[in-house]
Scaffold this motif. Structure first.
Motif, PDB file in Angstrom:
ATOM      1  N   ALA A 157      -4.344  12.784  -2.947  1.00 47.31           N
ATOM      2  CA  ALA A 157      -4.126  11.801  -1.885  1.00 47.31           C
ATOM      3  C   ALA A 157      -4.983  10.556  -2.051  1.00 47.31           C
ATOM      4  CB  ALA A 157      -4.375  12.448  -0.526  1.00 47.31           C
ATOM      5  N   ALA A 158      -6.229  10.716  -2.475  1.00 43.53           N
ATOM      6  CA  ALA A 158      -7.116   9.567  -2.607  1.00 43.53           C
ATOM      7  C   ALA A 158      -6.595   8.552  -3.618  1.00 43.53           C
ATOM      8  CB  ALA A 158      -8.520  10.029  -3.007  1.00 43.53           C
ATOM      9  N   GLU A 159      -5.865   9.040  -4.616  1.00 46.29           N
ATOM     10  CA  GLU A 159      -5.332   8.151  -5.645  1.00 46.29           C
ATOM     11  C   GLU A 159      -4.086   7.423  -5.181  1.00 46.29           C
ATOM     12  OE1 GLU A 159      -5.592   9.941  -9.856  1.00 46.29           O
ATOM     13  OE2 GLU A 159      -5.592  11.665  -8.518  1.00 46.29           O
ATOM     14  N   TYR A 160      -3.330   8.045  -4.292  1.00 40.98           N
ATOM     15  CA  TYR A 160      -2.025   7.509  -3.933  1.00 40.98           C
ATOM     16  C   TYR A 160      -1.968   6.885  -2.540  1.00 40.98           C
ATOM     17  CZ  TYR A 160      -0.234   9.629  -8.172  1.00 40.98           C
ATOM     18  OH  TYR A 160      -0.003   9.951  -9.498  1.00 40.98           O
ATOM     19  N   ASN A 161      -2.961   7.096  -1.703  1.00 36.73           N
ATOM     20  CA  ASN A 161      -3.007   6.454  -0.399  1.00 36.73           C
ATOM     21  C   ASN A 161      -3.826   5.176  -0.509  1.00 36.73           C
ATOM     22  OD1 ASN A 161      -1.434   8.129   1.281  1.00 36.73           O
ATOM     23  ND2 ASN A 161      -3.121   9.596   1.461  1.00 36.73           N
ATOM     24  N   GLY A 162      -3.197   4.055  -0.338  1.00 36.76           N
ATOM     25  CA  GLY A 162      -3.924   2.794  -0.413  1.00 36.76           C
ATOM     26  C   GLY A 162      -3.215   1.776  -1.285  1.00 36.76           C
TER      27      GLY A 162
ATOM     28  N   SER B   3       1.529   2.073 -21.304  1.00 40.22           N
ATOM     29  CA  SER B   3       0.905   0.814 -20.890  1.00 40.22           C
ATOM     30  C   SER B   3      -0.019   0.988 -19.693  1.00 40.22           C
ATOM     31  CB  SER B   3       1.998  -0.208 -20.530  1.00 40.22           C
ATOM     32  OG  SER B   3       2.663   0.203 -19.344  1.00 40.22           O
ATOM     33  N   VAL B   4      -0.868  -0.001 -19.502  1.00 41.87           N
ATOM     34  CA  VAL B   4      -1.753  -0.032 -18.342  1.00 41.87           C
ATOM     35  C   VAL B   4      -0.929  -0.088 -17.061  1.00 41.87           C
ATOM     36  CG1 VAL B   4      -3.465  -1.419 -17.124  1.00 41.87           C
ATOM     37  CG2 VAL B   4      -3.649  -1.103 -19.596  1.00 41.87           C
ATOM     38  N   GLN B   5       0.168  -0.839 -17.071  1.00 40.86           N
ATOM     39  CA  GLN B   5       1.004  -0.988 -15.881  1.00 40.86           C
ATOM     40  C   GLN B   5       1.601   0.353 -15.455  1.00 40.86           C
ATOM     41  OE1 GLN B   5       1.253  -2.882 -18.660  1.00 40.86           O
ATOM     42  NE2 GLN B   5       0.264  -4.728 -17.851  1.00 40.86           N
ATOM     43  N   TRP B   6       2.059   1.122 -16.417  1.00 43.49           N
ATOM     44  CA  TRP B   6       2.607   2.445 -16.101  1.00 43.49           C
ATOM     45  C   TRP B   6       1.512   3.362 -15.548  1.00 43.49           C
ATOM     46  CZ3 TRP B   6       7.310   4.544 -15.602  1.00 43.49           C
ATOM     47  CH2 TRP B   6       7.435   5.943 -15.631  1.00 43.49           C
ATOM     48  N   ASN B   7       0.322   3.243 -16.089  1.00 51.66           N
ATOM     49  CA  ASN B   7      -0.777   4.088 -15.615  1.00 51.66           C
ATOM     50  C   ASN B   7      -1.177   3.748 -14.185  1.00 51.66           C
ATOM     51  OD1 ASN B   7      -2.738   6.231 -16.343  1.00 51.66           O
ATOM     52  ND2 ASN B   7      -4.238   4.640 -15.943  1.00 51.66           N
ATOM     53  N   TYR B   8      -1.006   2.481 -13.769  1.00 55.19           N
ATOM     54  CA  TYR B   8      -1.254   2.128 -12.371  1.00 55.19           C
ATOM     55  C   TYR B   8      -0.375   2.974 -11.453  1.00 55.19           C
ATOM     56  CZ  TYR B   8      -3.746  -2.196 -13.655  1.00 55.19           C
ATOM     57  OH  TYR B   8      -4.638  -3.107 -14.146  1.00 55.19           O
ATOM     58  N   VAL B   9       0.832   3.271 -11.921  1.00 56.21           N
ATOM     59  CA  VAL B   9       1.799   4.017 -11.117  1.00 56.21           C
ATOM     60  C   VAL B   9       1.580   5.524 -11.228  1.00 56.21           C
ATOM     61  CG1 VAL B   9       4.259   4.515 -10.793  1.00 56.21           C
ATOM     62  CG2 VAL B   9       3.515   2.178 -11.315  1.00 56.21           C
TER      63      VAL B   9
ATOM     64  N   SER C 156       0.841  -1.188   0.000  1.00 56.68           N
ATOM     65  CA  SER C 156       0.000   0.000   0.000  1.00 56.68           C
ATOM     66  C   SER C 156       0.886   1.252   0.000  1.00 56.68           C
ATOM     67  CB  SER C 156      -0.911   0.029   1.228  1.00 56.68           C
ATOM     68  OG  SER C 156      -1.869  -0.998   1.163  1.00 56.68           O
ATOM     69  N   ASN C 157       0.427   2.260  -0.690  1.00 54.27           N
ATOM     70  CA  ASN C 157       1.134   3.534  -0.696  1.00 54.27           C
ATOM     71  C   ASN C 157       0.681   4.407   0.467  1.00 54.27           C
ATOM     72  OD1 ASN C 157       2.549   3.023  -3.054  1.00 54.27           O
ATOM     73  ND2 ASN C 157       0.989   3.937  -4.366  1.00 54.27           N
ATOM     74  N   LYS C 158       1.602   5.201   0.979  1.00 51.35           N
ATOM     75  CA  LYS C 158       1.267   6.273   1.913  1.00 51.35           C
ATOM     76  C   LYS C 158       1.944   7.533   1.392  1.00 51.35           C
ATOM     77  CE  LYS C 158       1.358   7.805   6.721  1.00 51.35           C
ATOM     78  NZ  LYS C 158      -0.059   8.240   6.662  1.00 51.35           N
ATOM     79  N   LEU C 159       1.140   8.472   0.914  1.00 49.77           N
ATOM     80  CA  LEU C 159       1.692   9.679   0.310  1.00 49.77           C
ATOM     81  C   LEU C 159       2.370  10.551   1.365  1.00 49.77           C
ATOM     82  CD1 LEU C 159       0.071  11.843  -2.434  1.00 49.77           C
ATOM     83  CD2 LEU C 159       1.127  12.942  -0.470  1.00 49.77           C
ATOM     84  N   VAL C 160       3.604  10.894   1.105  1.00 53.54           N
ATOM     85  CA  VAL C 160       4.353  11.843   1.931  1.00 53.54           C
ATOM     86  C   VAL C 160       4.492  13.107   1.082  1.00 53.54           C
ATOM     87  CG1 VAL C 160       6.520  12.298   3.157  1.00 53.54           C
ATOM     88  CG2 VAL C 160       5.610   9.955   3.039  1.00 53.54           C
ATOM     89  N   ASN C 161       3.746  14.136   1.437  1.00 50.12           N
ATOM     90  CA  ASN C 161       3.664  15.323   0.595  1.00 50.12           C
ATOM     91  C   ASN C 161       4.888  16.212   0.817  1.00 50.12           C
ATOM     92  OD1 ASN C 161       2.987  17.568  -0.908  1.00 50.12           O
ATOM     93  ND2 ASN C 161       0.861  17.617  -0.224  1.00 50.12           N
ATOM     94  N   LEU C 162       5.844  16.123  -0.088  1.00 43.00           N
ATOM     95  CA  LEU C 162       7.059  16.934   0.024  1.00 43.00           C
ATOM     96  C   LEU C 162       6.748  18.418  -0.110  1.00 43.00           C
ATOM     97  CD1 LEU C 162       9.629  14.869  -2.103  1.00 43.00           C
ATOM     98  CD2 LEU C 162       8.849  14.500   0.247  1.00 43.00           C
ATOM     99  N   HIS C 163       5.673  18.751  -0.817  1.00 45.38           N
ATOM    100  CA  HIS C 163       5.301  20.159  -0.978  1.00 45.38           C
ATOM    101  C   HIS C 163       4.821  20.767   0.334  1.00 45.38           C
ATOM    102  CE1 HIS C 163       4.575  19.696  -5.603  1.00 45.38           C
ATOM    103  NE2 HIS C 163       5.830  19.533  -5.251  1.00 45.38           N
ATOM    104  N   ARG C 164       4.441  19.919   1.272  1.00 50.15           N
ATOM    105  CA  ARG C 164       3.992  20.400   2.586  1.00 50.15           C
ATOM    106  C   ARG C 164       4.952  19.972   3.696  1.00 50.15           C
ATOM    107  NH1 ARG C 164      -2.660  20.376   2.719  1.00 50.15           N
ATOM    108  NH2 ARG C 164      -2.905  21.836   0.980  1.00 50.15           N
ATOM    109  N   ASP C 165       6.167  19.602   3.304  1.00 55.02           N
ATOM    110  CA  ASP C 165       7.233  19.264   4.254  1.00 55.02           C
ATOM    111  C   ASP C 165       6.872  18.128   5.191  1.00 55.02           C
ATOM    112  OD1 ASP C 165       8.904  21.184   3.181  1.00 55.02           O
ATOM    113  OD2 ASP C 165       8.353  22.724   4.626  1.00 55.02           O
ATOM    114  N   GLU C 166       6.024  17.215   4.728  1.00 61.08           N
ATOM    115  CA  GLU C 166       5.673  16.075   5.572  1.00 61.08           C
ATOM    116  C   GLU C 166       6.876  15.155   5.791  1.00 61.08           C
ATOM    117  OE1 GLU C 166       2.262  14.246   3.807  1.00 61.08           O
ATOM    118  OE2 GLU C 166       0.920  15.915   4.323  1.00 61.08           O
ATOM    119  N   ASN C 167       7.844  15.234   4.906  1.00 58.76           N
ATOM    120  CA  ASN C 167       9.046  14.409   5.042  1.00 58.76           C
ATOM    121  C   ASN C 167       9.982  14.893   6.138  1.00 58.76           C
ATOM    122  OD1 ASN C 167       9.446  16.686   3.195  1.00 58.76           O
ATOM    123  ND2 ASN C 167      11.539  15.919   2.977  1.00 58.76           N
TER     124      ASN C 167
END
Length: 275
Positions: A268-273, A243-249, A45-56
């Motif tokens: 976030a909804a697309e990348y968290n999960g 490709s479909v595989q690249w679009n998953y990413v 599962s992905n957990k988005l770390v938003n570098l634009h908001r300094d979450e890292n």
């Protein structure tokens, strides 16, 4: 959403959707996992770390996930501690999807990946007109505050130290010229082992080399550095990026953020999960 900590097959990839190295790991997973017919393998599962908001550089991220404040980092499952390097994560994925690192080609794949990751990606991701003398550190401003704990201050100082040693001067003419030389040498080496009739670099099935090389090339094209990439490798990467595989990413987005894409927080909804 983080992977279920009670499931030994469930893992969390702390990532940023426009981080080249996050893309490499996600693409490795997708290419490996799609070859399974029984739906086995690991759960990532992905957990988005938003570098634009300094979450890292939050206190929690630096203390518990990655003291360098970088992405990607893998946690969960059977790991005793976070795994912070994209190449290490990808080789770990290959232990679950061994067809991504075939024994007959393993030595060459590892050599080419060493060469690829020896290139400072930041050097080749900034158009010439936007280069700066020094890349600012995202921890600098926070270190000016007097309302943070001593532990957090030490963590930020370590992040600052790492930045100064690795990224601060990445855009000097000398560093950029070195990266350009390394990239051209890498592509020449790839061309010597690639059969133009094959879909992937080593035949008709993907390896971990493809999982890193395709994003590396597409990033060069996205930042108008196609002068570095042989036309045959441009065509190879563009084919797989359709490709479909690249679009998953990538969810139809380029590998580099720009203002027309909107705020990363809205993605976030697309990348968290689950990936």
């Amino acid at each position: 959403m983080e992977a279920d900590k009670g499931d030994p097959s469930a893992y969390t990839l702390h990532m940023f959707p426009f981080s080249l190295y996050s893309i490499m790991v996600m693409y490795t997973y997708v290419l490996g996992n799609e070859a399974l017919d029984d739906g086995g393998g690991i759960i990532l599962s992905n957990k988005l770390v938003n570098l634009h908001r300094d979450e890292n550089i939050s206190e929690e991220y630096l203390a518990k996930i990655n003291p360098k404040g970088l992405v990607p980092t893998l946690t969960g499952g059977t790991l005793s501690q976070p795994m912070p390097e994209s190449l290490d994560i990808s080789y770990w994925l290959c232990s679950h999807y061994p067809w991504l690192l075939p024994e007959a080609k393993e030595s060459k794949i590892r050599q080419l990946l060493r060469d690829l990751h020896a290139i400072q990606g930041q050097c080749l991701s900034i158009p010439k007109g936007r280069r700066m003398d020094k890349i600012p550190c995202d921890a600098d401003e926070r270190l000016q505050r007097d309302d943070i704990s001593q532990e957090y201050r030490q963590a930020l100082e370590y992040k600052q130290k790492v930045h100064r040693e690795t990224l601060e001067n990445a855009l000097t003419d000398a560093r950029v010229a070195e990266a350009e030389h390394q990239a051209r040498a890498l592509f020449r080496d790839v061309m010597t082992v690639r059969n133009a009739e094959d879909e992937w670099i080593f035949g008709n099935g993907p390896t971990v080399l493809d999982a890193h090389l395709v994003p590396f090339i597409i990033r060069r094209l996205d930042c108008n550095r196609d002068d570095l990439v042989p036309e045959a490798l441009q065509e190879y990467a563009q084919k797989h990026a359709a490709s479909v595989q690249w679009n998953y990413v990538m969810h139809g987005r380029p590998t580099m953020w720009n203002v027309s894409l909107g705020h990363v927080s809205d993605m976030a909804a697309e990348y968290n999960g689950p990936l």
